[in-house]
Design a protein around this motif. Sequence first.
Motif, PDB file in Angstrom:
ATOM      1  N   VAL A   6      -8.149  -4.412  -6.992  1.00  0.00           N
ATOM      2  CA  VAL A   6      -8.978  -5.583  -6.693  1.00  0.00           C
ATOM      3  C   VAL A   6      -8.145  -6.822  -7.025  1.00  0.00           C
ATOM      4  CG1 VAL A   6     -11.153  -6.753  -7.157  1.00  0.00           C
ATOM      5  CG2 VAL A   6     -11.015  -4.249  -7.336  1.00  0.00           C
ATOM      6  N   ASN A   8      -7.073 -11.184  -6.056  1.00  0.00           N
ATOM      7  CA  ASN A   8      -7.234 -12.446  -5.351  1.00  0.00           C
ATOM      8  C   ASN A   8      -6.281 -12.456  -4.158  1.00  0.00           C
ATOM      9  OD1 ASN A   8      -7.063 -15.318  -4.618  1.00  0.00           O
ATOM     10  ND2 ASN A   8      -8.135 -15.680  -6.540  1.00  0.00           N
ATOM     11  N   VAL A  31      -9.356  -4.159  -2.388  1.00  0.00           N
ATOM     12  CA  VAL A  31     -10.529  -5.035  -2.345  1.00  0.00           C
ATOM     13  C   VAL A  31     -10.041  -6.451  -2.623  1.00  0.00           C
ATOM     14  CG1 VAL A  31     -12.784  -5.569  -3.316  1.00  0.00           C
ATOM     15  CG2 VAL A  31     -12.020  -3.180  -3.185  1.00  0.00           C
ATOM     16  N   THR A  32     -10.206  -7.353  -1.666  1.00  0.00           N
ATOM     17  CA  THR A  32      -9.665  -8.697  -1.810  1.00  0.00           C
ATOM     18  C   THR A  32     -10.462  -9.667  -0.963  1.00  0.00           C
ATOM     19  OG1 THR A  32      -7.613 -10.014  -1.700  1.00  0.00           O
ATOM     20  CG2 THR A  32      -7.958  -8.360   0.031  1.00  0.00           C
ATOM     21  N   GLY A  33     -10.037 -10.920  -0.942  1.00  0.00           N
ATOM     22  CA  GLY A  33     -10.746 -11.934  -0.170  1.00  0.00           C
ATOM     23  C   GLY A  33      -9.976 -13.232  -0.170  1.00  0.00           C
ATOM     24  N   ASP A  37     -12.811 -16.678  -3.350  1.00  0.00           N
ATOM     25  CA  ASP A  37     -13.753 -15.562  -3.467  1.00  0.00           C
ATOM     26  C   ASP A  37     -13.423 -14.777  -4.736  1.00  0.00           C
ATOM     27  OD1 ASP A  37     -15.510 -13.524  -3.183  1.00  0.00           O
ATOM     28  OD2 ASP A  37     -14.825 -12.857  -1.214  1.00  0.00           O
ATOM     29  N   ASN A  38     -14.105 -15.104  -5.807  1.00  0.00           N
ATOM     30  CA  ASN A  38     -13.810 -14.476  -7.097  1.00  0.00           C
ATOM     31  C   ASN A  38     -14.745 -13.333  -7.458  1.00  0.00           C
ATOM     32  OD1 ASN A  38     -11.512 -15.867  -8.141  1.00  0.00           O
ATOM     33  ND2 ASN A  38     -12.780 -17.693  -8.384  1.00  0.00           N
ATOM     34  N   LEU A  40     -15.382 -10.344  -6.657  1.00  0.00           N
ATOM     35  CA  LEU A  40     -14.903  -9.207  -5.869  1.00  0.00           C
ATOM     36  C   LEU A  40     -15.394  -7.863  -6.392  1.00  0.00           C
ATOM     37  CD1 LEU A  40     -11.202 -10.306  -5.177  1.00  0.00           C
ATOM     38  CD2 LEU A  40     -13.138 -10.395  -3.601  1.00  0.00           C
ATOM     39  N   ARG A  43     -18.150  -5.570  -4.880  1.00  0.00           N
ATOM     40  CA  ARG A  43     -17.881  -4.721  -3.718  1.00  0.00           C
ATOM     41  C   ARG A  43     -17.395  -3.329  -4.112  1.00  0.00           C
ATOM     42  NH1 ARG A  43     -14.066  -8.803  -0.253  1.00  0.00           N
ATOM     43  NH2 ARG A  43     -15.207 -10.748  -0.648  1.00  0.00           N
ATOM     44  N   VAL A  57      -8.514 -12.374 -10.881  1.00  0.00           N
ATOM     45  CA  VAL A  57      -9.921 -12.585 -10.543  1.00  0.00           C
ATOM     46  C   VAL A  57     -10.658 -12.899 -11.838  1.00  0.00           C
ATOM     47  CG1 VAL A  57     -12.000 -11.556  -9.580  1.00  0.00           C
ATOM     48  CG2 VAL A  57      -9.787 -11.019  -8.565  1.00  0.00           C
ATOM     49  N   ASN A  62     -17.147 -11.937 -13.013  1.00  0.00           N
ATOM     50  CA  ASN A  62     -17.304 -10.508 -12.724  1.00  0.00           C
ATOM     51  C   ASN A  62     -17.748  -9.674 -13.907  1.00  0.00           C
ATOM     52  OD1 ASN A  62     -16.008  -9.971  -9.781  1.00  0.00           O
ATOM     53  ND2 ASN A  62     -14.874 -11.605 -10.798  1.00  0.00           N
ATOM     54  N   ASP A 175      -5.429  -8.266   2.662  1.00  0.00           N
ATOM     55  CA  ASP A 175      -5.030  -6.867   2.541  1.00  0.00           C
ATOM     56  C   ASP A 175      -3.924  -6.531   3.534  1.00  0.00           C
ATOM     57  OD1 ASP A 175      -6.928  -7.263   4.560  1.00  0.00           O
ATOM     58  OD2 ASP A 175      -7.604  -5.190   4.508  1.00  0.00           O
TER      59      ASP A 175
END
Length: 319
Positions: A6, A8, A31-33, A37-38, A40, A43, A57, A62, A175
Motif C-alpha cells: 500500500v 502513496n 494498492v495506491t492512488g 488520497d491517503n 488507502l 481498500r 501514507v 488510517n 500502479d
Amino acid sequence: MTHYDVFNGDADGICALQQLRLAHPRTSTLVTGVKRDNALLERVNAGEGDTVTVLDVSYRRNGDDVERLLAAGARIRYIDHHDPGAVTDHPRLETHIDTAPRMSTGLIVDRLLGGAHRDWAIVSAFGDNHLRLAARLCADAGLAPDEAEALRRLGIALNYNSYGLRVADLHVTPDALYRQIAPFADPFEFARQPLPRELWKNYRADIARAAGVPKHLILGKQARDDCAADSDNVLGDVMEALIGALYLEAGLDEARTLVRRLWADRVDTQTAAPRHPKSALQEWAAEQRHKPPVYEMIEQSGPAHQRSFTIRVEIARIG
C-alpha cells in the motif's frame, strides 16, 4: 496468504517501494492512488496470515483500518514520515515512522536497507522537494552534476504525475508507473526511457503556460505557422532557458524565488496533470478492461507544415 503493498502514488511512495522490493522481492497486490488520497487501507481486506506493507501514507488517516486489519489477523509493517498521532501498540504491527524535518519515506527505507539502493532514495528526496538535502546526498555519493540533474528531473517528473483528483486524471496510473519502474535497479537507466522524458516535457510546458510564457514569445513566420507557441517542447525549452538566464544574471536566490513562486502555486492548486486525448482514451479503455482502441485515418488536409487529420477510433464491444 496474500501480501499487500500500500503506497502513496507520488515520487516518495513509489521510490520507497522500489527500494524495498529491489532488496526484498515478493509478489504483492498493489494498492495506491493519487498523491492526496491517503485513506488507502480502507481498500485492503487482509485477514489471518496476510501481510501488509504501508509506505508514505498517513497513519493518522488510517489508524482505524490498521486496528481493523490487526483484529482480522493480518501483520502490518508501516513506514512513513507524517505525524501519526496515537499509534497502536500491537505485536503484529511494526512501525518505522520518522517525522523529522526534511525526512521522506524513501529516506527511511534507505536507512532500513543500509543505503543498498541509495540513488532511488535520492530520487524520492528530489520528488518530495527536499532539494538541498538531495543535492548533498548526490555530492556524498560522488555523482557528477549531470547525474544529479538526471535524478532531480526524474523525482520531479514522478511527483508531477501524482497530482489529480482521481487516478483517471493522471498521465499514468501509479500502479502502472511502479510496474514500469520495477525492472530498473538503476534510476539512470529508467530516466532514459520514453515515459519519464514525456512526463518531464509535460511538466515544463505546463509551468510555462501557467506563467504566461506563450504570449511573450517572438517567433518567425515559419514558427508561427507551425504553432510553436503551443508546442510542449518549445515552451519547456523556453521556460528552462528563462530560469537559467535569471540564475546567470541575478544568482541562485532569485532563480529559486521564481521557481518556488511558479511551482508552489501549481502544486497547491493543480487538480490534474494535462494529458494527451489519445493517452486518456487508451488508459480509460484499459481501466474498463476493453481492448486497445483501433485508429483509422479518414481524411487529411491543410498545408504540409500544418496538417489536419480526421481519425476514426473504435473500441471492441463499444464501437
